[in-house]
Design a protein around this motif. Structure first.
Motif, PDB file in Angstrom:
ATOM      1  N   VAL A 105      61.103  70.846 -17.644  1.00 25.34           N
ATOM      2  CA  VAL A 105      60.146  69.748 -17.755  1.00 25.34           C
ATOM      3  C   VAL A 105      59.653  69.676 -19.193  1.00 25.34           C
ATOM      4  N   LEU A 106      59.543  68.472 -19.711  1.00 25.66           N
ATOM      5  CA  LEU A 106      59.074  68.289 -21.080  1.00 25.66           C
ATOM      6  C   LEU A 106      57.610  68.691 -21.187  1.00 25.66           C
ATOM      7  N   SER A 107      57.323  69.577 -22.138  1.00 24.82           N
ATOM      8  CA  SER A 107      55.939  69.991 -22.353  1.00 24.82           C
ATOM      9  C   SER A 107      55.366  69.415 -23.636  1.00 24.82           C
ATOM     10  N   GLY A 108      56.233  69.014 -24.537  1.00 27.35           N
ATOM     11  CA  GLY A 108      55.803  68.424 -25.805  1.00 27.35           C
ATOM     12  C   GLY A 108      57.025  68.071 -26.617  1.00 27.35           C
TER      13      GLY A 108
ATOM     14  N   VAL B  40      56.181  62.354 -16.592  1.00 28.20           N
ATOM     15  CA  VAL B  40      56.885  63.596 -16.294  1.00 28.20           C
ATOM     16  C   VAL B  40      58.353  63.350 -16.610  1.00 28.20           C
TER      17      VAL B  40
ATOM     18  N   PHE C 293      61.997  65.216 -16.995  1.00 30.64           N
ATOM     19  CA  PHE C 293      62.646  66.474 -16.647  1.00 30.64           C
ATOM     20  C   PHE C 293      64.151  66.330 -16.665  1.00 30.64           C
TER      21      PHE C 293
ATOM     22  N   GLY D  84      61.536  70.817 -26.703  1.00 31.03           N
ATOM     23  CA  GLY D  84      60.229  70.802 -26.065  1.00 31.03           C
ATOM     24  C   GLY D  84      60.250  70.891 -24.552  1.00 31.03           C
ATOM     25  N   PHE D  85      61.412  71.186 -23.948  1.00 31.81           N
ATOM     26  CA  PHE D  85      61.501  71.346 -22.500  1.00 31.81           C
ATOM     27  C   PHE D  85      61.280  72.808 -22.125  1.00 31.81           C
ATOM     28  N   GLU D  86      60.574  73.022 -21.018  1.00 31.39           N
ATOM     29  CA  GLU D  86      60.319  74.366 -20.517  1.00 31.39           C
ATOM     30  C   GLU D  86      60.867  74.502 -19.103  1.00 31.39           C
ATOM     31  N   ARG D  87      61.429  75.674 -18.805  1.00 29.54           N
ATOM     32  CA  ARG D  87      61.944  75.905 -17.463  1.00 29.54           C
ATOM     33  C   ARG D  87      60.790  76.045 -16.475  1.00 29.54           C
ATOM     34  N   ARG D  88      60.866  75.267 -15.388  1.00 25.95           N
ATOM     35  CA  ARG D  88      59.835  75.312 -14.358  1.00 25.95           C
ATOM     36  C   ARG D  88      60.400  75.674 -12.982  1.00 25.95           C
TER      37      ARG D  88
END
Length: 256
Positions: free
Chosen positions: A96-99, A228, A230, A245-249
């Motif tokens: 998911v993009l966090s920044g 959101v 992703f 800027g994507f983080e694994r969720r």
């Protein structure tokens, strides 16, 4: 994760008909794109190999791929059941993009969003097909299908092009404030130049602008959070997306 689960249930419905089979929803494509079965939205259930085989039998009857997709963290009992049913499951990072982080664009390359009337659309579909291991032949039907989705606003598309032609392409598919980036691919001869990252960054910018424009038209929505955005990717590609800027969720489980 609830927003993503709701999205996963909603997005295929624009190009598929739906069959409910036990605890599964089977999406049967009505256009050029094949779909899959997913756990029914909101159902809490201990899945069994027998229930999976019932869906597979129906897929075989319909002549569609025996494909399944789900989020492991939301439906943890489905992965062991799928393996017990003899299915090979790909576990891909769900990110998911966090920044957003800007991506560099190589010299001589232009990255842009295209619409339904853009002359580059057929070449973009060919580039995607080649990027995923195809030959680029026989893609006219897919281009026509995608053109109608672009015209309807169901899909948004970005490309990277140079004097050589279209080198990379990808899409995102907005449903409200949620969108998934899909189909990002680079032709074999242009890989390792950062083009997939540049196309992804363009899609992120487009998704953000799209939601911002909708909110400007709806004063009641002002001040709320951004979209959101992703995607799911293999481990190697996930490292590229992390730099954007994507983080694994979570984990996207994919069969077929």
């Amino acid at each position: 994760m609830n927003a993503i689960e709701t999205y996963y249930d909603a997005v295929p419905r624009s190009a598929a008909r739906v069959e409910e089979i036990g605890p599964f929803t089977l999406f049967v494509g009505t256009g050029a794109w094949p779909y899959y079965a997913r756990p029914r939205l909101g159902v809490v259930h201990e899945f069994t190999p027998v229930e999976i085989e019932t869906v597979r039998a129906r897929q075989r009857e319909l002549g569609v791929p025996e494909a399944f997709e789900w989020v492991d963290e939301t439906t943890p009992s489905l992965l062991p059941a799928a393996r017990a049913a003899g299915l090979e499951v790909m576990e891909a990072p769900l990110m998911v993009l966090s920044g957003a982080v800007p991506a560099a664009v190589p010299d001589g390359v232009t990255v842009r969003t295209i619409d339904a009337d853009d002359r580059a659309l057929p070449a973009a579909v060919v580039a995607q097909d080649r990027g995923f291991g195809g030959t680029g032949e026989g893609t006219d039907g897919r281009a026509d299908f995608l053109r109608e989705r672009l015209r309807a606003g169901l899909t948004r598309m970005a490309i990277a092009e140079s004097a050589e032609g279209v080198l990379a392409a990808g899409q995102h598919q907005p449903v409200g404030d949620v969108t998934e980036i899909v189909g990002v691919a680079t032709v074999p001869e242009a890989r390792r130049r950062g083009l997939a990252g540049a196309v992804t960054a363009q899609l992120v910018a487009d998704a953000t602008a799209l939601v911002a424009a909708a909110r400007r038209a709806d004063s009641a929505a002002s001040g709320t959070a951004g979209p959101v955005v992703f995607l799911s990717a293999g481990e190697d590609a996930a490292r590229v997306y992390a730099r954007l800027g994507f983080e694994r969720r979570g984990t996207a489980c994919i069969v077929g």
